[in-house]
Design a protein around this motif. Structure first.
Motif, PDB file in Angstrom:
ATOM      1  N   PHE A 162      44.691  45.053  44.123  1.00 44.21           N
ATOM      2  CA  PHE A 162      43.246  44.979  44.299  1.00 44.21           C
ATOM      3  C   PHE A 162      42.537  44.857  42.953  1.00 44.21           C
ATOM      4  O   PHE A 162      41.602  44.066  42.805  1.00 44.21           O
ATOM      5  N   LEU A 163      42.970  45.644  41.961  1.00 42.48           N
ATOM      6  CA  LEU A 163      42.355  45.562  40.630  1.00 42.48           C
ATOM      7  C   LEU A 163      42.577  44.203  39.990  1.00 42.48           C
ATOM      8  O   LEU A 163      41.682  43.651  39.333  1.00 42.48           O
TER       9      LEU A 163
ATOM     10  N   ARG B 122      40.193  37.115  32.380  1.00 37.63           N
ATOM     11  CA  ARG B 122      39.009  37.766  31.810  1.00 37.63           C
ATOM     12  C   ARG B 122      39.379  38.691  30.656  1.00 37.63           C
ATOM     13  O   ARG B 122      38.531  39.110  29.903  1.00 37.63           O
TER      14      ARG B 122
ATOM     15  N   TYR C  27      42.925  41.464  41.615  1.00 36.61           N
ATOM     16  CA  TYR C  27      42.083  40.522  42.350  1.00 36.61           C
ATOM     17  C   TYR C  27      40.637  40.599  41.870  1.00 36.61           C
ATOM     18  O   TYR C  27      39.970  39.586  41.700  1.00 36.61           O
ATOM     19  N   LYS C  28      40.148  41.815  41.661  1.00 31.45           N
ATOM     20  CA  LYS C  28      38.761  41.979  41.226  1.00 31.45           C
ATOM     21  C   LYS C  28      38.562  41.597  39.764  1.00 31.45           C
ATOM     22  O   LYS C  28      37.522  41.066  39.396  1.00 31.45           O
ATOM     23  N   PHE C  29      39.534  41.896  38.921  1.00 29.89           N
ATOM     24  CA  PHE C  29      39.453  41.607  37.490  1.00 29.89           C
ATOM     25  C   PHE C  29      40.674  40.797  37.076  1.00 29.89           C
ATOM     26  O   PHE C  29      41.662  41.358  36.604  1.00 29.89           O
TER      27      PHE C  29
END
Length: 85
Positions: free
Chosen positions: A38-39, A47, A41-43
């Motif tokens: 999940f992390l 980046r 996917y979000k970040f």
């Protein structure tokens, strides 16, 4: 408008929470893996890269070429329009 939970929904939520707390040692690794996914996917990792300043934008001048028809050895009728590529 706030939605209130019914007593049945609250009871099911409490039972789910108790079940997760009892089985926490066995569910630790799957929860950890899903959390990492999940992390990511979000970040996303792109980046994380630092921005490096290069020499600046290099612009290469190009000469605009005109398209032209190259005459081949095939017999062509004079009524046909030339084909452009």
């Amino acid at each position: 408008m706030r939605r209130r939970f019914s007593p049945v929904e609250i009871a099911i939520g409490v039972l789910i929470a108790i079940g997760l707390l009892v089985n926490l040692p066995t569910l630790f690794i799957p929860i950890l893996v899903l959390g990492i996914i999940f992390l990511l996917y979000k970040f996303p990792p792109n980046r994380w890269k630092t921005i490096s300043f290069g020499r600046g934008p290099s612009k290469v001048k190009r000469k605009n070429a005109k398209f032209r028809v190259i005459n081949g050895s095939k017999d062509s009728d004079s009524d046909d329009y030339p084909r452009y590529h």
